[in-house]
Design an enzyme around this catalytic site. Structure first.
Site, mmCIF file in Angstrom:
data_model
loop_
_atom_site.group_PDB
_atom_site.id
_atom_site.type_symbol
_atom_site.label_atom_id
_atom_site.label_comp_id
_atom_site.label_asym_id
_atom_site.label_seq_id
_atom_site.Cartn_x
_atom_site.Cartn_y
_atom_site.Cartn_z
ATOM 1 C CD1 TRP A 13 -1.031 2.369 2.178
ATOM 2 C CD2 TRP A 13 -2.909 1.616 1.234
ATOM 3 N NE1 TRP A 13 -1.975 3.364 2.269
ATOM 4 C CE2 TRP A 13 -3.144 2.922 1.698
ATOM 5 C CE3 TRP A 13 -3.968 0.930 0.605
ATOM 6 C CZ2 TRP A 13 -4.370 3.572 1.560
ATOM 7 C CZ3 TRP A 13 -5.190 1.579 0.468
ATOM 8 C CH2 TRP A 13 -5.382 2.881 0.943
ATOM 9 C CG ASN A 15 -1.520 6.699 2.845
ATOM 10 O OD1 ASN A 15 -1.092 5.661 3.289
ATOM 11 N ND2 ASN A 15 -1.774 7.723 3.615
ATOM 12 C CG ASP A 16 -0.746 11.027 2.949
ATOM 13 O OD1 ASP A 16 -1.687 10.474 2.372
ATOM 14 O OD2 ASP A 16 -0.823 11.466 4.100
ATOM 15 C CD GLN A 32 2.189 7.997 6.032
ATOM 16 O OE1 GLN A 32 1.363 7.591 6.821
ATOM 17 N NE2 GLN A 32 3.452 8.215 6.392
ATOM 18 C CG PHE A 75 0.097 8.839 10.794
ATOM 19 C CD1 PHE A 75 0.194 7.464 10.676
ATOM 20 C CD2 PHE A 75 -1.138 9.370 11.184
ATOM 21 C CE1 PHE A 75 -0.904 6.624 10.926
ATOM 22 C CE2 PHE A 75 -2.235 8.558 11.436
ATOM 23 C CZ PHE A 75 -2.126 7.189 11.316
ATOM 24 C CB SER A 76 1.970 12.480 6.323
ATOM 25 O OG SER A 76 1.497 11.521 5.434
ATOM 26 N NE ARG A 151 -4.015 12.797 10.270
ATOM 27 C CZ ARG A 151 -5.146 12.541 10.926
ATOM 28 N NH1 ARG A 151 -5.139 12.397 12.236
ATOM 29 N NH2 ARG A 151 -6.287 12.436 10.275
ATOM 30 C CD GLU A 203 -6.366 13.436 6.869
ATOM 31 O OE1 GLU A 203 -6.046 12.508 7.625
ATOM 32 O OE2 GLU A 203 -6.871 13.249 5.757
HETATM 33 C C1 FRU Z 1 -3.777 11.581 4.803
HETATM 34 C C2 FRU Z 1 -3.409 10.896 6.100
HETATM 35 C C3 FRU Z 1 -2.515 11.786 6.954
HETATM 36 C C4 FRU Z 1 -1.810 10.798 7.826
HETATM 37 C C5 FRU Z 1 -1.608 9.647 6.884
HETATM 38 C C6 FRU Z 1 -1.664 8.292 7.512
HETATM 39 O O1 FRU Z 1 -4.040 10.688 3.777
HETATM 40 O O2 FRU Z 1 -4.567 10.514 6.803
HETATM 41 O O3 FRU Z 1 -3.190 12.791 7.648
HETATM 42 O O4 FRU Z 1 -0.605 11.275 8.318
HETATM 43 O O5 FRU Z 1 -2.617 9.742 5.894
HETATM 44 O O6 FRU Z 1 -1.331 7.301 6.607
#
Ligand code: FRU
Length: 434
Positions: A13, A15-16, A32, A75-76, A151, A203
């Site tokens: 996976w 993400n950010d 992420q 996290f990010s 965050r 976020e």
């Molecule tokens: C945004 C988010 C961030 C967080 C991260 C966790 O997509 O929710 O706020 O740090 O993804 O994976």
């Protein structure tokens, strides 16, 4: 061939985008990452490097949970360079109760969020055991922000100090928190900025100055947008940040980061020529090739003219799509680019993805190449276009990026099962020249 154009996960996976920086002659892009399966879980930071913003080479995982403050995930966050060292700032989370059936998830939406820092001498090796330190402990004053949903530190160098913006929430309303530091380790809370009607929490904030304009990008949660899944969409607002008192004033207007509404949680940095560039996560409802999910849009240059924010493809990528082809079957695995003028009343069908121009707006319909995802929007449109009729469309197997008039608007969509047929009046096709 290396991963080119759109950064994709090696497995699992994504993400950010995180820690995007040009450091010691290379672009570093962290992300992420849950490496074990194509689902969101206990977050790590994956890592890729590039010397041209076109090709990406995957490195080993940079950050993994190792401390009480980040035991449930890293996290990010973002990166800065200071005295030759790379500094990463990120949010560490610690779940009050893990889901016994999947210990990578929390129960009861309860956890702590602290801001941590880790450094590296070469941008590649990180000592996750000895070098992490918590620089901002979980918040306890609700008037400042929430101890759970605070965050995603974005740090930048000002004239006399370092500054940090954090996404947060207070009283069920999104806000950013501003911090200041002179040494990167001691951070002082200075102020917050908020805006009505932009969801219950924010976020991944990003603040930068470009063409004399300050820009704040935020990804609000609970931003009302038709009630479909992904009603979290990223918005950009012009912002005045004063270093003197560390306050930020947000303009009333806003612009979507991307009219396709799949992009989220972008992050910007400056390229080797000092231009502001940005990448963002393309949210995907199902994996590509069965085992990996999530990718980034191509790096975009951010410019502001007459209070409008333009996002155009980075020349390092655009400039490589020069090999003219006559059929999509001649394109390599990194896809192709279509160039055309789309006039009012015209349309183009790209293997099932349809774009049409009416009333000087571009309408997109992906319903034929997004089967089984009724809970997510399929039809999109741009605001009225001012500048002309040119479209530059980059087509990858699972991502289409439509640049309208060199970035006046961009419309990016995730797709599945495109065919190779294109139906339109006149167009040109290009693929990458190697
Ligand atoms: C945004 C988010 C961030 C967080 C991260 C966790 O997509 O929710 O706020 O740090 O993804 O994976």
């Amino acid at each position: 061939m290396k991963n080119a154009v759109h950064l994709k996960s090696p497995q699992g996976w994504i993400n950010d985008p995180n820690g995007f920086i040009y450091y010691k002659g290379e672009y570093h892009l962290f992300y992420q990452h849950f490496p074990y399966a194509p689902v969101w879980g206990r977050m790590h930071w994956g890592h890729a490097v590039s010397n041209d913003l076109l090709h990406w080479e995957h490195k080993s995982i940079a950050l993994f949970p190792s401390k009480k403050d980040d035991r449930s995930g890293c996290f990010s966050g973002s990166a800065v360079e200071h005295d030759g060292k790379l500094y990463l700032f990120y949010t560490g989370v610690n779940y009050t109760e893990e889901d016994p059936e999947n210990i990578n998830l929390y129960l009861n939406n309860d956890f702590t969020a602290a801001q941590l820092m880790i450094t590296s001498d070469d941008g590649v090796r990180f000592d996750n055991i000895n070098d992490k330190r918590t620089v901002i402990p979980p918040l306890t004053d609700k008037n400042i922000g929430c101890g759970i949903n605070t965050r995603d530190p974005k740090v930048w160098r000002g004239n006399d100090a370092w500054y940090m913006v954090l996404g947060s929430t207070s009283d069920n309303k999104g806000r950013v928190l501003l911090y200041k530091s002179t040494d990167l380790t001691r951070w002082e809370y200075m102020s917050f900025a908020e805006k009505d009607g932009f969801g219950w929490g924010w976020e991944c904030p990003d603040y930068f100055k470009v063409d004399e304009s300050g820009v704040l990008i935020i990804s609000p949660m609970g931003f009302i947008n038709g009630g479909k899944k992904y009603n979290e969409i990223t918005v950009c607002v012009l912002a005045d940040f004063s270093e003197k008192d560390c306050t930020m004033r947000l303009s009333d207007n806003y612009q979507l980061l991307d009219c396709g509404q799949d992009l989220y949680a972008p992050q910007s940095t400056t390229d080797e020529d000092g231009r502001r560039i940005l990448v963002a996560w393309a949210r995907m409802p199902e994996p590509m090739d069965g085992f990996r999910i999530g990718m980034f849009c191509m790096p975009r240059i951010v410019e502001v003219k007459n209070k409008h924010i333009y996002f155009r493809p980075h020349p390092n990528v655009e400039g490589r799509f020069t090999k003219k082809i006559s059929d999509t079957s001649e394109a390599d695995e990194n896809g192709y680019k279509i160039v055309l003028e789309l006039k009012n009343g015209d349309s183009i069908d790209i293997g099932g993805y349809v774009l049409e121009r009416r009333d000087n707006k571009i309408y997109a319909d992906r319903s034929a190449v997004f089967a089984g995802h009724d809970e997510i929007k399929c039809r999109f449109k741009t605001p009225e276009i001012c500048d002309g009729e040119r479209l530059d469309i980059y087509v990858d197997k699972n991502l289409i990026e439509v640049y309208i008039n060199n970035g006046e608007y961009v419309l990016t969509n995730v797709v599945y099962g495109l065919s190779g047929d294109i139906r339109a009046k006149d167009y040109e096709l290009y693929t990458i020249a190697y």
